[in-house]
Every structure is written in structure tokens, then in C-alpha cells.
Design a protein around this motif. Structure first.
Motif, PDB file in Angstrom:
ATOM      1  N   ARG A  77       0.839  -1.213   0.000  1.00  0.00           N
ATOM      2  CA  ARG A  77       0.000   0.000   0.000  1.00  0.00           C
ATOM      3  C   ARG A  77       0.868   1.254   0.000  1.00  0.00           C
ATOM      4  O   ARG A  77       0.565   2.229  -0.709  1.00  0.00           O
ATOM      5  CB  ARG A  77      -0.919  -0.017   1.227  1.00  0.00           C
ATOM      6  N   VAL A  78       1.952   1.228   0.770  1.00  0.00           N
ATOM      7  CA  VAL A  78       2.858   2.371   0.812  1.00  0.00           C
ATOM      8  C   VAL A  78       3.529   2.568  -0.547  1.00  0.00           C
ATOM      9  O   VAL A  78       3.671   3.695  -1.038  1.00  0.00           O
ATOM     10  CB  VAL A  78       3.917   2.173   1.914  1.00  0.00           C
ATOM     11  N   MET A  79       3.921   1.461  -1.174  1.00  0.00           N
ATOM     12  CA  MET A  79       4.586   1.563  -2.481  1.00  0.00           C
ATOM     13  C   MET A  79       3.637   2.092  -3.546  1.00  0.00           C
ATOM     14  O   MET A  79       4.049   2.833  -4.437  1.00  0.00           O
ATOM     15  CB  MET A  79       5.154   0.201  -2.890  1.00  0.00           C
ATOM     16  N   ARG A  80       2.374   1.711  -3.458  1.00  0.00           N
ATOM     17  CA  ARG A  80       1.407   2.224  -4.424  1.00  0.00           C
ATOM     18  C   ARG A  80       1.330   3.748  -4.324  1.00  0.00           C
ATOM     19  O   ARG A  80       1.263   4.447  -5.338  1.00  0.00           O
ATOM     20  CB  ARG A  80       0.042   1.583  -4.161  1.00  0.00           C
ATOM     21  N   GLU A  81       1.349   4.259  -3.111  1.00  0.00           N
ATOM     22  CA  GLU A  81       1.350   5.709  -2.908  1.00  0.00           C
ATOM     23  C   GLU A  81       2.657   6.320  -3.412  1.00  0.00           C
ATOM     24  O   GLU A  81       2.668   7.403  -4.002  1.00  0.00           O
ATOM     25  CB  GLU A  81       1.167   6.019  -1.418  1.00  0.00           C
ATOM     26  N   SER A  82       3.750   5.583  -3.215  1.00  0.00           N
ATOM     27  CA  SER A  82       5.054   6.072  -3.653  1.00  0.00           C
ATOM     28  C   SER A  82       5.119   6.189  -5.170  1.00  0.00           C
ATOM     29  O   SER A  82       5.648   7.157  -5.712  1.00  0.00           O
ATOM     30  CB  SER A  82       6.164   5.138  -3.156  1.00  0.00           C
ATOM     31  N   TYR A  83       4.587   5.187  -5.872  1.00  0.00           N
ATOM     32  CA  TYR A  83       4.587   5.230  -7.334  1.00  0.00           C
ATOM     33  C   TYR A  83       3.789   6.436  -7.836  1.00  0.00           C
ATOM     34  O   TYR A  83       4.184   7.106  -8.791  1.00  0.00           O
ATOM     35  CB  TYR A  83       3.987   3.952  -7.910  1.00  0.00           C
ATOM     36  N   ALA A  84       2.652   6.700  -7.174  1.00  0.00           N
ATOM     37  CA  ALA A  84       1.831   7.841  -7.568  1.00  0.00           C
ATOM     38  C   ALA A  84       2.595   9.143  -7.355  1.00  0.00           C
ATOM     39  O   ALA A  84       2.500  10.079  -8.145  1.00  0.00           O
ATOM     40  CB  ALA A  84       0.528   7.855  -6.775  1.00  0.00           C
ATOM     41  N   SER A  85       3.366   9.199  -6.275  1.00  0.00           N
ATOM     42  CA  SER A  85       4.161  10.389  -5.972  1.00  0.00           C
ATOM     43  C   SER A  85       5.270  10.573  -7.008  1.00  0.00           C
ATOM     44  O   SER A  85       5.508  11.683  -7.498  1.00  0.00           O
ATOM     45  CB  SER A  85       4.767  10.269  -4.571  1.00  0.00           C
ATOM     46  N   GLU A  86       5.936   9.459  -7.376  1.00  0.00           N
ATOM     47  CA  GLU A  86       7.021   9.532  -8.352  1.00  0.00           C
ATOM     48  C   GLU A  86       6.513   9.971  -9.724  1.00  0.00           C
ATOM     49  O   GLU A  86       7.235  10.590 -10.501  1.00  0.00           O
ATOM     50  CB  GLU A  86       7.707   8.167  -8.473  1.00  0.00           C
ATOM     51  N   LYS A  87       5.245   9.646 -10.031  1.00  0.00           N
ATOM     52  CA  LYS A  87       4.691   9.960 -11.345  1.00  0.00           C
ATOM     53  C   LYS A  87       4.718  11.459 -11.618  1.00  0.00           C
ATOM     54  O   LYS A  87       4.824  11.891 -12.765  1.00  0.00           O
ATOM     55  CB  LYS A  87       3.241   9.449 -11.432  1.00  0.00           C
ATOM     56  N   ASP A  88       4.614  12.268 -10.571  1.00  0.00           N
ATOM     57  CA  ASP A  88       4.527  13.714 -10.738  1.00  0.00           C
ATOM     58  C   ASP A  88       5.890  14.404 -10.716  1.00  0.00           C
ATOM     59  O   ASP A  88       5.975  15.619 -10.798  1.00  0.00           O
ATOM     60  CB  ASP A  88       3.645  14.308  -9.637  1.00  0.00           C
ATOM     61  N   SER A  89       6.960  13.598 -10.576  1.00  0.00           N
ATOM     62  CA  SER A  89       8.276  14.215 -10.401  1.00  0.00           C
ATOM     63  C   SER A  89       8.995  14.483 -11.718  1.00  0.00           C
ATOM     64  O   SER A  89      10.078  15.049 -11.724  1.00  0.00           O
ATOM     65  CB  SER A  89       9.157  13.312  -9.518  1.00  0.00           C
ATOM     66  N   GLY A  90       8.405  14.060 -12.834  1.00  0.00           N
ATOM     67  CA  GLY A  90       9.058  14.253 -14.125  1.00  0.00           C
ATOM     68  C   GLY A  90       9.874  13.032 -14.505  1.00  0.00           C
ATOM     69  O   GLY A  90      10.242  12.217 -13.651  1.00  0.00           O
TER      70      GLY A  90
END
Length: 375
Positions: A77-90
Motif C-alpha cells: 500500500r505504501v509503495m502504491r502511494e510512492s509510485y503515484a508520488s514519483e509519477k509527478d516528479s518528471g
């Protein structure tokens, strides 16, 4: 007892706050990881790294007396949130010399998602909508990549308008059928062509672990960077022949959507009280009801296009109807022995997948049960 219970609850609250602090630290580290990945052109999803990390945490949890599945559930669950966060970093741009990317239908939901991903990767993106065709010649004259993402019934007609693209321009589509659009693109454009089918909707929080199917057309060497760009976004690539893809989609999409449609239609005619059904439902039936109900919260034209996309779909649905009737005859004759024999034949066909699917579904049902809000 009340005092003792309150003290224990206070201690739990304190631990929960520590967990929040640790999650904050982890997300901050993930943001830094995303920056490094972007700089070096690394994909946001690394399956080998994820599998090794989860195996290590499970082993550590077991030594500490913590259920391994618990720590895996938390980390996933934490990694799923992490992937979503990374998506916005360029993301790193793998083809900085590319001329403009023109997304036809880029104001639609899926087109908008891909347009945004290209923009996050540093490409010059132009959107060509249904009201922009008076500017089309100008927009397409210098295109390096043209992405067609319009409703299925409009796809071939739009491709027909693309006969004057630059010779080296890559032409691709994002349609859920592949044979006809790919054939049309190959006929209209003499340059590089590839057929794409994103196996996800526009509402995904991240492309990590999402599958993009591709069907080679022409000039494979010229669009390898594009496939690698999808990989950097986190997507997994699946190469397949167009005809084989379309046959698979007949089962995976057309038949599945139609059975959901038919079941929803039946429910509406029976007209039960949905609230009462939910109160009576086990997690598996609630999940099944949700999978049917979610269909009717979306665009009927999209699903109509998918189901009616080919005669093969309709023929497959007719064969399903015939087999449904055969199964009904078993019930009508109250022939339990034949039912059991048929059941075992299907079980033998699934083989080891039966147990695999049972285990997977049990994990899904645990999560579904946890997320249910009961009044």
C-alpha cells in the motif's frame, strides 16, 4: 479497568504517531529516489528490486513474530502511494531531438493522460481535437510522433486523414482493437507505425505495473525509444500479434463487459433493494456487485464500441449464450451428477491456476472486507 484500557489506547496512539512520522520520512526519501531515477532515465517500477525487498521484509517480520502477510500488505500500500508520488516528479526524455508529439483526441481522458506523461518527460506536446482540424495541416506538418486516441468507431476515419505526415514521423494508436487500425495506419502512412493498447483506464494513479500492449507495424528500430519511454513511466510492455490480441480481447473485454451488462440488466428488471443486498452480501458477492455496478457508472458509448467492435465479438457472445443454455439444461433436469462432472472438467482445465486464483482472491477479499464501511 477503564483506566488501564485508556492507558493502553494512549500508548497505541503514540505508536500510530511514530508510524506517521516514519511514513513521512519514507515518502520524502521516495521523492528523492524519483529525482535520481528521472536524472538517470530509470523506470519508476523495478520488479526485481520490489520482489527482493518484500521477501526480505517478510523474512524479518517472521523472525520478529509479525505475520509476514501483514508487513507485505502495508508495504504494498505504501509503495502504491510512492509510485503515484514519483509519477509527478518528471521523467528523463529519451528522445530530446524529437519534433512535436501530436495527440489526436488529447483532450479526452486517456489522451489527456498520455499527453501529460509526454509533457512530464519534456516533449513538445500539441493537442488536436475534433474542432481543431482547420489547424491540422500546420500541426501535423512538423510532427515527430502522432498518437491517435479517439473512440473506436472514429479511429479508422481519423487515420484516413493522416496521409501527409512527414516520412519519418511515428504513427500510433491507443485503440482496444488492433488489426484494423494497424492495417489502416500501414496503408495511409509509409513511415514508422506501431499499434498500442494501454490495458488500463485514465484514472490510474500511476503507470507503475500497468501493461501497454504493442503490435509491431513498420520501422521497429525507429520507435524502440518510445517503448523504453513507457518503461521509464513504469509500464510493462507486452508484444503480441494484432490478430492474437484481438482474439484475446474478445474474451477479456467484449465477453466480460457483455456479461456484466446482462447481469446488470437482469438486476434492474428484478429490481431488488440494493442496500438490502449489500447488507446480506459476503465480501465476494459485494466485490462482484461492485464490478458489475462500476460498468454503469461509465460511458455506455465506450463499452458499446468495445463490444460491437467486431463480428468475432458477437459470435463469441453467441457461443457463450449457447453454453449458458446447455448449463441451464443440467439444472432444469436436476442432474447433480452431470453438474459435478462438468465442474470437474472445468477444474481440470484450470489446473494449478485454480489454487493460484483461490489464494489471490482470498487476499483481495481480505482487503475488500477491510475497506467496507458498514452503517
Amino acid at each position: 479497568m477503564a483506566v488501564e484500557l485508556n492507558e493502553l489506547r494512549d500508548q497505541i496512539d503514540a505508536v500510530d504517531k511514530q508510524i506517521l512520522d516514519l511514513l513521512t520520512q519514507r515518502l520524502a526519501l521516495v521523492e528523492k529516489v524519483g529525482e535520481v531515477k528521472s536524472e538517470h532515465g530509470l523506470p519508476i517500477y523495478a520488479p526485481d528490486r520490489e520482489a527482493a525487498m518484500l521477501a526480505s521484509r517478510r523474512a524479518e517480520a517472521e523472525k520478529m513474530g509479525v505475520p509476514p502477510q501483514l508487513i507485505e500488505d502495508i508495504l504494498r500500500r505504501v509503495m502504491r502511494e510512492s509510485y503515484a508520488s514519483e509519477k509527478d516528479s518528471g521523467f528523463k526524455c529519451l528522445n530530446p531531438e524529437l519534433r512535436s508529439v501530436v495527440v489526436i483526441g488529447g483532450r479526452g481522458q486517456l489522451g489527456g493522460l498520455f499527453a501529460r506523461m509526454f509533457q512530464l518527460s519534456g516533449y513538445d506536446v500539441k493537442l488536436l481535437g475534433s474542432k481543431d482540424w482547420d489547424k491540422a495541416d500546420e500541426m501535423l506538418s512538423d510532427a515527430g510522433l502522432v498518437v491517435v486516441t479517439v473512440p473506436i468507431h472514429l479511429t479508422e476515419g481519423v487515420i484516413d486523414k493522416l496521409g501527409n505526415l512527414p516520412q519519418d514521423c511515428i504513427l500510433c494508436d491507443l485503440t482496444s482493437i488492433k488489426s484494423k487500425p494497424l492495417e489502416k495506419m500501414m496503408k495511409v502512412h509509409q513511415g514508422p507505425v506501431v499499434g498500442l493498447h494501454p490495458m488500463f483506464g485514465p484514472d490510474v494513479p500511476s503507470l507503475a505495473k500497468q501493461v501497454i500492449v504493442y503490435c509491431d507495424g513498420r520501422g521497429e528500430e525507429t520507435y524502440q525509444w518510445l517503448l523504453k519511454q513507457f518503461g521509464i513511466w513504469g509500464a510493462s510492455l507486452c508484444q503480441i500479434d494484432a490478430a492474437e490480441h484481438d482474439h484475446g480481447m474478445t474474451l477479456i473485454q467484449a465477453l466480460r463487459h457483455f456479461t456484466s451488462f446482462a447481469y446488470g440488466l437482469h438486476l434492474s428488471k428484478e429490481n431488488p433493494n440494493i442496500d438490502k443486498l449489500l447488507q446480506l452480501s459476503s465480501p465476494i458477492y459485494r466485490l462482484e456487485l461492485a464490478m458489475v455496478g462500476r460498468l454503469f457508472g461509465q460511458d455506455p458509448n465506450l463499452y458499446g464500441d468495445i463490444i460491437l467492435a467486431s463480428d468475432n465479438n458477437i459470435e463469441m457472445i453467441k457461443r457463450f449464450h449457447q453454453r449458458f443454455g446447455e448449463a441451464l439444461e443440467i439444472l432444469d433436469s436436476k442432474d447433480k451428477q452431470t453438474f459435478v462432472e462438468s465442474f470437474n472438467q472445468v477444474s481440470d482445465w484450470f489446473g494449478d491456476y485454480s489454487q493460484q486464483f483461490l489464494d489471490e482472491s482470498q487476499n483481495l477479499l481480505k482487503q475488500a472486507n477491510d475497506s467496507i464501511h458498514r452503517g
